[in-house]
Design an enzyme around this catalytic site. Structure first.
Site, mmCIF file in Angstrom:
data_model
loop_
_atom_site.group_PDB
_atom_site.id
_atom_site.type_symbol
_atom_site.label_atom_id
_atom_site.label_comp_id
_atom_site.label_asym_id
_atom_site.label_seq_id
_atom_site.Cartn_x
_atom_site.Cartn_y
_atom_site.Cartn_z
ATOM 1 N N LYS A 136 -0.142 10.006 2.747
ATOM 2 C CA LYS A 136 -0.722 8.913 1.743
ATOM 3 C C LYS A 136 0.060 7.496 2.130
ATOM 4 O O LYS A 136 -0.456 6.469 2.434
ATOM 5 C CB LYS A 136 -0.508 9.206 0.243
ATOM 6 C CG LYS A 136 -1.569 10.312 -0.099
ATOM 7 C CD LYS A 136 -1.407 10.648 -1.604
ATOM 8 C CE LYS A 136 0.046 11.340 -2.126
ATOM 9 N NZ LYS A 136 -0.028 12.637 -1.555
ATOM 10 N N THR A 137 1.154 7.785 2.225
ATOM 11 C CA THR A 137 2.403 6.818 2.550
ATOM 12 C C THR A 137 1.781 6.216 4.052
ATOM 13 O O THR A 137 1.866 5.016 4.112
ATOM 14 C CB THR A 137 3.904 6.878 2.539
ATOM 15 O OG1 THR A 137 3.896 7.319 1.139
ATOM 16 C CG2 THR A 137 4.664 5.682 2.669
ATOM 17 N N ASP A 172 3.748 3.876 -4.855
ATOM 18 C CA ASP A 172 3.712 5.521 -4.789
ATOM 19 C C ASP A 172 3.883 6.117 -6.271
ATOM 20 O O ASP A 172 4.414 5.473 -6.982
ATOM 21 C CB ASP A 172 4.641 5.968 -3.597
ATOM 22 C CG ASP A 172 4.746 7.203 -3.346
ATOM 23 O OD1 ASP A 172 3.590 8.008 -3.417
ATOM 24 O OD2 ASP A 172 5.430 7.886 -2.526
ATOM 25 N N THR A 198 -0.048 12.262 -6.571
ATOM 26 C CA THR A 198 -0.252 13.740 -6.383
ATOM 27 C C THR A 198 -0.921 14.242 -7.755
ATOM 28 O O THR A 198 -1.345 15.461 -7.755
ATOM 29 C CB THR A 198 1.171 14.460 -6.275
ATOM 30 O OG1 THR A 198 1.875 13.810 -7.256
ATOM 31 C CG2 THR A 198 1.541 14.139 -4.702
ATOM 32 N N ARG A 201 4.139 16.664 6.967
ATOM 33 C CA ARG A 201 5.582 16.458 6.648
ATOM 34 C C ARG A 201 6.385 17.410 6.868
ATOM 35 O O ARG A 201 7.383 17.461 7.667
ATOM 36 C CB ARG A 201 5.676 15.931 5.041
ATOM 37 C CG ARG A 201 7.211 15.644 4.703
ATOM 38 C CD ARG A 201 7.385 15.243 3.400
ATOM 39 N NE ARG A 201 6.543 13.962 3.067
ATOM 40 C CZ ARG A 201 6.289 13.645 1.782
ATOM 41 N NH1 ARG A 201 6.678 14.454 0.785
ATOM 42 N NH2 ARG A 201 5.698 12.748 1.381
#
Ligand code: ADE
Length: 335
Positions: free
Chosen positions: A69-70, A114, A163, A223
């Protein structure tokens, strides 16, 4: 008395990029692997805005942690040549923090928030007029003498990530006029491609078979894949070996990650449901208490992957371990 100036709780990527691990983040659409539908939609949204010389509308990304997402927000800033300021829900503690962030934006900036679900409700309300009409309503004074002043903000695009979509209020959700995009887990092949790309940036040799081996244990998550790749590289370097399948097996063994990519905590969740609660159903809070963990961690970090693998099911009466989970833990399954 005048209020002291508020510190700006954002990170300027250009000044502080060294503190954020940007080395592996893709900066071009073509380098971003997977999530094709989202990429197609974003591409059109941004190109159309550019052709009209308008600011792109606000965007919301949601989905399990580590899916990029980032990375997407960062990629959008690179591809549109706009400056990105990064902050998070928990970092914005007071109304003044958000007011300061918004008034410090330059025209055209992207503001990335975020974990937006952790933004306090009274702070969230400041965002509504800011998102809708680029204005900031500030209340001065208290009680009957209180009055509102309106400040005009520069045009900006808010990109938010969460999330926990269900924790966002519906007025906030409805203000992401550019779209709400759900990131999906990646296939093993996509993860293997991400690993190969990262390996070439890190200047390590990894063949097809080895990258797929790491991919299979990466929880369908970039990640995790990049983390495992770096740990495998460490072991290969220290032992003066190649980064081959044997190194991968050894590294994962040392990290306590099994053949399905389950961590120790994942396995503890399964064994709690199976051994202590006869396979379930059992409430999430009970599992969390038995493991001395926070429910939100289990729900956000562990459960999506366990559900994706078909090891647990969410039922109205609680979580249940599936036959596959019994088999994986080598416990006899009884209906
Ligand atoms: N890093 C994180 N997500 C990625 C993706 N989808 N493609 C390439 N690198 C990534």
């Amino acid at each position: 008395m005048k209020n002291p100036p508020q510190p700006d709780k954002t990170i300027d990527i250009k000044k502080e990029g060294v503190f954020l691990d940007q080395t592996l983040r893709p900066a071009k659409w073509n380098d971003y692997i997977g999530q094709q539908d989202i990429k197609n939609n974003l591409f059109i949204l941004l190109k159309a805005a550019e052709e009209r010389s308008q600011q792109p509308e606000h965007i919301l990304f949601y989905g399990p942690p580590g899916l990029g997402k980032t990375t997407l927000a960062y990629l959008i800033s690179k591809e549109t040549n706009k400056q990105i300021k990064i902050t998070s829900g928990p970092a914005i503690e007071k109304v003044g923090d958000l007011a300061s962030i918004l008034t410090n934006l330059s025209p055209g900036d992207i503001l990335f928030i975020d974990e937006i679900h952790r933004l306090n409700k009274n702070i969230e309300e400041i965002l509504y007029p800011a998102m809708e009409s680029s204005s900031l309503d500030i209340i001065i004074g208290k009680g009957p003498s209180a009055r509102t002043i309106q400040l005009e903000l520069p045009p900006f695009t808010l990109i938010a990530a969460t999330t926990r979509m269900s924790m966002l209020s519906s007025p906030l959700r409805s203000r992401f006029s550019g779209g709400t995009f759900r990131l999906e887990f990646y296939s093993d092949e996509e993860i293997a491609q991400i690993i190969k790309r990262s390996a070439s940036i890190l200047e390590v040799d990894v063949d097809e078979e080895t990258s797929l081996e790491i991919a299979k244990r990466s929880r369908f998550t970039p990640r995790t894949a990049n983390f495992l790749l770096k740990r495998c590289r460490d072991l290969a370097q220290v032992n003066k070996n190649d980064l081959d399948k044997e190194t991968v097996t050894k590294t994962l063994e040392m990290l306590g990650i099994d053949t399905l990519g389950l961590s120790q905590l994942d396995r503890q969740i399964l064994s709690t449901i199976i051994d202590k609660f006869k396979g379930g159903p059992v409430g999430l809070g009970t599992i969390a208490a038995a493991l001395s963990e926070e429910s939100s961690t289990l729900e956000e970090v562990n459960e999506p992957y366990l559900i994706q693998l078909g090891l647990i099911e969410r039922t109205p009466r609680g979580r249940m371990a599936t036959e596959k989970a019994f088999k994986h833990l080598k416990v006899k399954f009884e209906k």
